[in-house]
Design a protein around this motif. Structure first.
Motif, mmCIF file in Angstrom:
data_model
loop_
_atom_site.group_PDB
_atom_site.id
_atom_site.type_symbol
_atom_site.label_atom_id
_atom_site.label_comp_id
_atom_site.label_asym_id
_atom_site.label_seq_id
_atom_site.Cartn_x
_atom_site.Cartn_y
_atom_site.Cartn_z
ATOM 1 N N GLU A 280 14.052 -3.208 -0.135
ATOM 2 C CA GLU A 280 13.369 -3.179 1.163
ATOM 3 C C GLU A 280 12.457 -4.384 1.356
ATOM 4 O O GLU A 280 12.393 -4.956 2.437
ATOM 5 C CB GLU A 280 12.575 -1.879 1.311
ATOM 6 C CG GLU A 280 13.464 -0.670 1.523
ATOM 7 C CD GLU A 280 12.710 0.650 1.514
ATOM 8 O OE1 GLU A 280 11.490 0.675 1.191
ATOM 9 O OE2 GLU A 280 13.346 1.676 1.827
ATOM 10 N N ALA B 169 21.403 0.920 1.417
ATOM 11 C CA ALA B 169 20.715 0.003 2.328
ATOM 12 C C ALA B 169 21.711 -0.740 3.228
ATOM 13 O O ALA B 169 21.315 -1.572 4.045
ATOM 14 C CB ALA B 169 19.871 -0.984 1.535
ATOM 15 N N ALA C 73 14.874 -7.829 1.433
ATOM 16 C CA ALA C 73 15.872 -7.854 2.508
ATOM 17 C C ALA C 73 17.047 -8.795 2.220
ATOM 18 O O ALA C 73 17.349 -9.693 3.010
ATOM 19 C CB ALA C 73 15.198 -8.208 3.834
ATOM 20 N N LYS D 65 14.608 0.557 -4.808
ATOM 21 C CA LYS D 65 14.555 0.721 -3.349
ATOM 22 C C LYS D 65 13.453 -0.158 -2.764
ATOM 23 O O LYS D 65 13.638 -0.820 -1.742
ATOM 24 C CB LYS D 65 14.325 2.189 -2.994
ATOM 25 C CG LYS D 65 14.372 2.474 -1.510
ATOM 26 C CD LYS D 65 14.296 3.967 -1.240
ATOM 27 C CE LYS D 65 14.472 4.213 0.236
ATOM 28 N NZ LYS D 65 13.384 4.926 0.823
ATOM 29 N N GLU D 66 12.318 -0.190 -3.433
ATOM 30 C CA GLU D 66 11.204 -1.032 -2.988
ATOM 31 C C GLU D 66 11.583 -2.515 -3.036
ATOM 32 O O GLU D 66 11.262 -3.277 -2.120
ATOM 33 C CB GLU D 66 9.982 -0.765 -3.861
ATOM 34 C CG GLU D 66 8.739 -1.505 -3.412
ATOM 35 C CD GLU D 66 7.539 -1.150 -4.272
ATOM 36 O OE1 GLU D 66 6.801 -2.091 -4.635
ATOM 37 O OE2 GLU D 66 7.335 0.047 -4.571
#
Length: 164
Positions: free
Chosen positions: A57, A95, A60, A53-54
């Motif tokens: 994020e 996402a 992008a 997830k990091e």
């Protein structure tokens, strides 16, 4: 177009980010998420989720591509790898990214020219296709190979007027 390639693993999950513009590809980053094998499975999956997830994020990407799981001789290992792969598919999907999947033999054939290439051959060809990327770890090279595969097949699908 930023493409995040992912090579799922329960202990080591490789990621590689490339930029694809027409026939040109450029290296934008790579790495490996390491999960403590001594932890319970649920904690390992949670750590994989948080780490991935990091990555999503912070980088992008516009799209993600994941290598499909091959079935090995140990069904328990295959099942656990499938659970890790589920997390790897879930994170970019949550996402809002389109996620493509490619079998290992297609990734190898696209990058190396043969569907039964060795890890060393993949690493070498990734370095040739992405000069200066500095990748030295097989899991990260595999993830970059998945991203390259997606860029190539995405471009061919676009030329044919078909969704990748």
């Amino acid at each position: 177009m930023l493409i995040l390639g992912l090579d799922p693993g329960l202990r080591h999950t490789g990621w590689g980010l490339i930029e694809s513009e027409g026939t040109r590809i450029r290296h934008r980053g790579h790495g490996v998420l390491h999960v403590d094998a001594a932890q319970p499975l649920s904690d390992r999956l949670a750590a994989l989720y948080a780490g991935l997830k990091e990555v999503v994020e912070s980088l992008a990407p516009d799209e993600a591509a994941v290598e499909e799981t091959f079935v090995n001789r140990n069904p328990v290992s295959t099942l656990k790898l499938g659970q890790a792969r589920g997390v790897v598919l879930l994170v970019p999907a949550l996402a809002g990214l389109p996620v493509a999947e490619y079998p290992p033999n297609l990734v190898k054939k696209t990058v190396v020219g043969t569907g039964h290439a060795a890890k060393e051959q993949i690493l070498t060809m990734v370095k040739v296709l992405l000069p200066g990327c500095g990748v030295t770890v097989g899991d990260a090279a595999d993830a970059l190979a998945v991203a390259i595969c997606h860029a190539q097949h995405r471009r061919h699908a676009a030329l044919a007027g078909v969704a990748p």
